[in-house]
Each structure stands twice: as structure tokens, then as C-alpha cells.
Design a protein around this motif. Sequence first.
Motif, PDB file in Angstrom:
ATOM      1  N   ALA A   1       0.836  -1.212   0.000  1.00  0.00           N
ATOM      2  CA  ALA A   1       0.000   0.000   0.000  1.00  0.00           C
ATOM      3  C   ALA A   1       0.865   1.253   0.000  1.00  0.00           C
ATOM      4  CB  ALA A   1      -0.912  -0.010   1.230  1.00  0.00           C
ATOM      5  N   TYR A   2       1.982   1.210   0.728  1.00  0.00           N
ATOM      6  CA  TYR A   2       2.847   2.388   0.791  1.00  0.00           C
ATOM      7  C   TYR A   2       3.625   2.587  -0.508  1.00  0.00           C
ATOM      8  CZ  TYR A   2       1.728   2.625   5.770  1.00  0.00           C
ATOM      9  OH  TYR A   2       1.053   2.748   6.956  1.00  0.00           O
ATOM     10  N   LEU A   3       3.983   1.497  -1.175  1.00  0.00           N
ATOM     11  CA  LEU A   3       4.585   1.642  -2.511  1.00  0.00           C
ATOM     12  C   LEU A   3       3.629   2.357  -3.445  1.00  0.00           C
ATOM     13  CD1 LEU A   3       6.378  -1.709  -3.503  1.00  0.00           C
ATOM     14  CD2 LEU A   3       7.430   0.526  -3.108  1.00  0.00           C
ATOM     15  N   ARG A   4       2.376   1.971  -3.378  1.00  0.00           N
ATOM     16  CA  ARG A   4       1.388   2.573  -4.269  1.00  0.00           C
ATOM     17  C   ARG A   4       1.202   4.057  -3.981  1.00  0.00           C
ATOM     18  NH1 ARG A   4      -2.392  -2.624  -3.346  1.00  0.00           N
ATOM     19  NH2 ARG A   4      -1.863  -3.821  -5.238  1.00  0.00           N
ATOM     20  N   LEU A   5       1.104   4.420  -2.701  1.00  0.00           N
ATOM     21  CA  LEU A   5       0.852   5.829  -2.400  1.00  0.00           C
ATOM     22  C   LEU A   5       2.079   6.683  -2.696  1.00  0.00           C
ATOM     23  CD1 LEU A   5       2.107   7.056   0.527  1.00  0.00           C
ATOM     24  CD2 LEU A   5       0.460   5.447   1.470  1.00  0.00           C
ATOM     25  N   LEU A   6       3.269   6.121  -2.524  1.00  0.00           N
ATOM     26  CA  LEU A   6       4.476   6.873  -2.856  1.00  0.00           C
ATOM     27  C   LEU A   6       4.604   7.046  -4.366  1.00  0.00           C
ATOM     28  CD1 LEU A   6       7.023   5.315  -0.322  1.00  0.00           C
ATOM     29  CD2 LEU A   6       6.182   7.672  -0.330  1.00  0.00           C
ATOM     30  N   GLU A   7       4.270   5.996  -5.110  1.00  0.00           N
ATOM     31  CA  GLU A   7       4.302   6.118  -6.567  1.00  0.00           C
ATOM     32  C   GLU A   7       3.298   7.163  -7.038  1.00  0.00           C
ATOM     33  OE1 GLU A   7       4.430   3.142 -10.418  1.00  0.00           O
ATOM     34  OE2 GLU A   7       2.946   2.743  -8.848  1.00  0.00           O
ATOM     35  N   ALA A   8       2.104   7.164  -6.419  1.00  0.00           N
ATOM     36  CA  ALA A   8       1.084   8.158  -6.781  1.00  0.00           C
ATOM     37  C   ALA A   8       1.540   9.573  -6.440  1.00  0.00           C
ATOM     38  CB  ALA A   8      -0.226   7.852  -6.071  1.00  0.00           C
ATOM     39  N   ALA A   9       2.420   9.696  -5.420  1.00  0.00           N
ATOM     40  CA  ALA A   9       2.926  11.009  -5.023  1.00  0.00           C
ATOM     41  C   ALA A   9       4.098  11.460  -5.880  1.00  0.00           C
ATOM     42  CB  ALA A   9       3.350  10.980  -3.559  1.00  0.00           C
ATOM     43  N   GLY A  10       4.541  10.632  -6.813  1.00  0.00           N
ATOM     44  CA  GLY A  10       5.603  11.051  -7.726  1.00  0.00           C
ATOM     45  C   GLY A  10       6.944  10.391  -7.505  1.00  0.00           C
ATOM     46  N   PHE A  11       7.043   9.467  -6.564  1.00  0.00           N
ATOM     47  CA  PHE A  11       8.295   8.744  -6.352  1.00  0.00           C
ATOM     48  C   PHE A  11       8.427   7.640  -7.403  1.00  0.00           C
ATOM     49  CE2 PHE A  11       7.451  10.551  -2.234  1.00  0.00           C
ATOM     50  CZ  PHE A  11       8.693  10.779  -1.653  1.00  0.00           C
ATOM     51  N   THR A  12       9.644   7.393  -7.856  1.00  0.00           N
ATOM     52  CA  THR A  12       9.870   6.188  -8.641  1.00  0.00           C
ATOM     53  C   THR A  12       9.764   4.983  -7.703  1.00  0.00           C
ATOM     54  OG1 THR A  12      12.262   6.125  -8.277  1.00  0.00           O
ATOM     55  CG2 THR A  12      11.455   7.461 -10.132  1.00  0.00           C
ATOM     56  N   LEU A  13       9.459   3.837  -8.263  1.00  0.00           N
ATOM     57  CA  LEU A  13       9.367   2.648  -7.422  1.00  0.00           C
ATOM     58  C   LEU A  13      10.710   2.330  -6.768  1.00  0.00           C
ATOM     59  CD1 LEU A  13       7.068   0.227  -9.456  1.00  0.00           C
ATOM     60  CD2 LEU A  13       6.564   1.341  -7.279  1.00  0.00           C
ATOM     61  N   ASP A  14      11.795   2.585  -7.478  1.00  0.00           N
ATOM     62  CA  ASP A  14      13.105   2.322  -6.911  1.00  0.00           C
ATOM     63  C   ASP A  14      13.368   3.216  -5.697  1.00  0.00           C
ATOM     64  OD1 ASP A  14      15.740   1.111  -6.893  1.00  0.00           O
ATOM     65  OD2 ASP A  14      16.480   3.041  -7.598  1.00  0.00           O
ATOM     66  N   ASP A  15      12.958   4.470  -5.765  1.00  0.00           N
ATOM     67  CA  ASP A  15      13.128   5.374  -4.631  1.00  0.00           C
ATOM     68  C   ASP A  15      12.108   5.051  -3.537  1.00  0.00           C
ATOM     69  OD1 ASP A  15      14.075   7.428  -3.057  1.00  0.00           O
ATOM     70  OD2 ASP A  15      12.966   8.994  -4.109  1.00  0.00           O
ATOM     71  N   ALA A  16      10.887   4.721  -3.954  1.00  0.00           N
ATOM     72  CA  ALA A  16       9.813   4.471  -2.984  1.00  0.00           C
ATOM     73  C   ALA A  16      10.174   3.338  -2.028  1.00  0.00           C
ATOM     74  CB  ALA A  16       8.513   4.152  -3.715  1.00  0.00           C
TER      75      ALA A  16
END
Length: 623
Positions: free
Chosen positions: A242-257
Motif C-alpha cells: 500500500a505504501y509503494l502505491r501511495l508513494l508512486e502516486a505522489a511522484g516517487f519512482t518505485l526504486d526510490d519508494a
Amino acid sequence: MADTALHHDLSLAAEFPATDRADWVRLVEKALKDRPFEKLISRTYDGIAVEPLYARAKGSAPVAGRAPGLPWTVTQRVDHPDPSAANVQARQDLENGADGLVLMLAGAPAAHGFGVKTDTAEALARTLDGVMLDLISLRIETAPFAGRPIADLVTALVTARKLDAAALTIDFGLDPVGDMARTGRALLPWPELSKRAGETAKTLAGKGYAKARFLRADGRAVHEAGGSEAQELAFVIATGIAYLRLLEAAGFTLDDARKRITFLLAADADEFLTVAKFRAVRKLWARVEEACGLTPHPAYVAAETAWRMMSARDPYVNMLRTTIAVTAAGVGGADSITVLPFTAALGLPDRFARRVARNQQLILLEESNLYRVADPAAGSGGIEARTAELTKTAWALVQDIERSGGVAAALEQGLIQKTVAATRAARQAAVAKRRDALTGVSDYPSLSERSVKVLNIARVAPAQQAAQFEPLPSLRLAEPFERLRDASDATLTRTGTRPKVFLANLGRPSDFTARATFAKNFYEAGGIETIGNDGFKNRDDMLAAFKASGARLACLCSSDKVYAADAADAAQALSTAGAVVHLAGRPGEHEAAWNAAGVKAYIYVGCDVLATLTAAHDKVSKP
């Protein structure tokens, strides 16, 4: 000759014939008198089989985790309500071996009624005065849904001190899923709540926190609620997704997230399962990373010794429990470990208890050298089997959670709470029957134990707010027995004497000693003092001793042979004398006759100890 000796292949058991597993099993079954070998196989609360012997797990690679040869971070909780006193705690810890702090703020669920009151910039500055934030790791724990304002205060302090945010190792600990699980509430619908968490993380990233982790997938909520290892793992992995998804939605790359998420697990005194759990979480997260198209990178995994296993009675045993837990978490590859001081269940720990908590880790690091080998459990048949089964079981639970719409939806629907509640009920039943022994509490209690010191600061009960769905409760397994001990103490204070049970020992010492010893341990677990003796010449002597004891409860203790001849008569005599009569042992075919003679309860291995003791208190503690 020396060189030849050095290179000679020494086999210490060369003179013995080779054996295999089948040979060993045949010998075991012979020792078991032809009962099946499966009698030795136990099962965890996840249903995972635990065998008595495992072969070496050939070809098993180490689980990638903490860098080889790198010690874990020794973190210490700072939880004194007064900022100035909390600052003293922090400085003492850092000056004496800790290299990380947990800033436990007032209202944080893991503070258990304590926590620093730092709701202003000035209070936070006082708490961290003289603490070099660029030289330590800092984990922040806040009241539910209060992560954003605390993050703003920390950022203001960093700015005021002109620190380089990119050099700081801070775990800001935003955990909206964990807050929902513990409170049974969501301040906003999950899409909006997750959006806000993502915005906060994006704002922090914009402040230059290159090494900071913003979100925390915290398994302690499930563990404290009585959940199993697989349930805790599934919860943190589903939360991480869930946190990967919300970070990606906030503009983070998955690698950074993925680098912005901390996993926090409870470490308890089940050593091998805890080792396996910490290994399994990395395997599970690697599978998530692969599903995201990423090359797996070791997750950051923090450990805290379990609240659930702590006892308020005989608290020195907690030192043993936490030492086992630290060993297991360290061997399992935890990146940082926090130890609950041994008096934590009694109140706010003092300087001595904090020192012990800190030094437990330092001894295991510096004297036992537990950190020097990367994944030392790799290749162990038992650990590898548990790791594999935990991974498999937890992944199936993760899939159930995802099918329900994700972890937030699973909480709102009660799916997670239902599975945890079933495990909790089974665990509590095992504790009540002493299948899961609590040393110093349900087993080997001491009614004359010495009191220990804690700081004279009262716990603050959490604010009660209406729940929108079922919250996960926080419990300690020892609490039901401790309530009986508290009732015994109250009776002692009120009357000058504890509730008592008279041991009606029949026959010779060789007849009654074993069951009398069992009975003493049994009753004193509930705070009922045992009145022992060396047996009696005749029935009149026994009745006279019972009347002189001042007890209302009597327990017959002897061998099955003596019971067959004397139990009914002795029970009848004691009952006539006003005793509530128990018998140590199973009644078997004599149950009807003994019940008719006045026996009210039977105590034996496997009976419901807690229910029996509770009923006994009702009989013997009344004025």
C-alpha cells in the motif's frame, strides 16, 4: 609429518557405521514404545509442522540483509514525559553504547501510556538538546495520525541547527495503516488518507532527506493482538505494498519508494520462529520487488522486543526473554534492534533497567560477536524449513488481503481482525492451560518475589474515541494470571493473609510429593498460598491441621493407588469440615464417586488452570 597431519582428513566418527534418517526414526519409535514418530511433531499457530530433527538444507543461499560484518544499530527508547528528563535519558544512552534513539512521543501506541510531550518546537529542542542528529539514527513514534505535524517540527529543528538533511538517518514513521489497525478508525477515506501521506512524504523528500525513510510498515499491532508469525508478516507486506502505491502516486519512482519504507517486526522468545520470521520478511519483500519489475534490494528491517511476552510478575525473567529475542532478531538479520527494559510492564523504567536493556545488545554484539557472520542460519534444516513455510503461508494471506481490496479495505471489512482473533483465542487457551508456559507467572511463581523500582510517573490512558471498525487490541499474555496475583495482594493488604490452600497429603512422602509439588506451583500461579506438610498419621490429624491452617480450600495429593483406597473418605471428611475440596490428578473411573464425596475440581497437566484458579478465588477470597 606435521604437514601430513594437517592435511589428513580426520573423521571423528569413522569407527561407527553410517546411519540415515530411517535408522534414527526406527530408534526413536523404539524409545517411544512403538508409538508413531509423528507424536514428536508439533505445530505453530500457523499450522506449520515443527519436526524434532532436520537434515542440512543443502544448496541454500544466505538471505540478503544487513551488510556482512556490519553490526545492527543499538536503539534505545526515549519515553520520559518531561522533555528535560527525556534529554537526560537520550544523552546517557548515547554516551554508553547506543547509536540510535527511538523518540517515543506521548500518545504513541507503543509508548504504553508514557511518551515525551513534545507538541511544540521548544519542547522538541529541549528533548534533543546536545544530541548530534547527524551521528545517530532516529526513529520517531507518534500518536495515531499525528505524523505530519511532528515531521514539521523535526524539519524546523533541522533547519534551526543548520544541519544537512541529506546526512540524517531519520525514520519519520508515517503509518496510516497501523494507525487504522490500532484505533479502528480512519480520519478520512483511504484514498484521501493515503494521498495525504504521500504528499507529506513528497514534502519531506523536497527538504533534502536523501537517506530518510518516511513510511513504516509496523507488525507490532498484529503481534500485540496475539497474531501469528505469518499474520504479522502478511500485514507488514500488504502495508508495504500500500505504501509503494501511495508513494508512486505522489511522484516517487518505485526504486526510490522502496528505500523510503521501514519494516518493523516484534521479536519474541520463540527463538527459531523469530529468526525465520526476520528472514522471511526479506524473501517476501523481494518477491514484491520482482513483481514490480525491480531487482531486489534488501529491505530495512527494524526489530523491537515483544510487548506481548513481558510480565509484571517476576520481571527479572524478562531479561532472559529479551536476550533470546535480541539474539533471534540479530541472527535473523535485523538492521536495528530496540529492547524493552525488563520493568516495562510495571511502569516507566528507571536508569538501571534502561542500562540493562542497552547492555544486553552490547554484550551480544561485542562479546558474542553475533553480527560478524551474514545470515548464520543459512543452511540449517530447521530454520530453512520454517522460513520457507512462513513465506508460503504469509504470501497466501497477502493474496487474501489484496483480493479484498488491499490492507486498508481488509481492516475496514474486519478480515485481518478476524484471522488474528482466532489465533489470539487459541493462544490464550494455551496459556490458560499452561501449554504455553510463562516462567515466573503461570509456571514457577514466587509469592515472595522482591519488588523492583520504576519511576514514580503514572501511565496515561489513551483517549477513547468511537471506532468505525474493530481495532486490534494490545495485550500481554501474562495479564490474566497477574490479575489473580493482584487480587491475592489485595486480600493480603486487607486481611493480613493471602488466600490459602491446604495440601491434604495422603500416605507416605513417596506417594504425595510429586503431586504436592505440582499443586504448589499450580495454586501459587494464582496467588493462592499453599500450606504444606509431611503427611499425617491418621484422618483426625489431617482434619486438625486443616482447621488450624485457616484455609477454606483443600487439595488432596497422593498416588493413584492411595487415591483408590482413601480419596473418597478423605474428601468426605474435609468437605464435612467445611473445605472446598480439590484433587490433584485426573479422576478417571472414580469421578462419580469422588464427586459424590465432595470433590469440586481436579487439577492436572492440561486442565484449564486459569478457570480453576479463578473459581478458587471466588470461593476463598470472599470476606
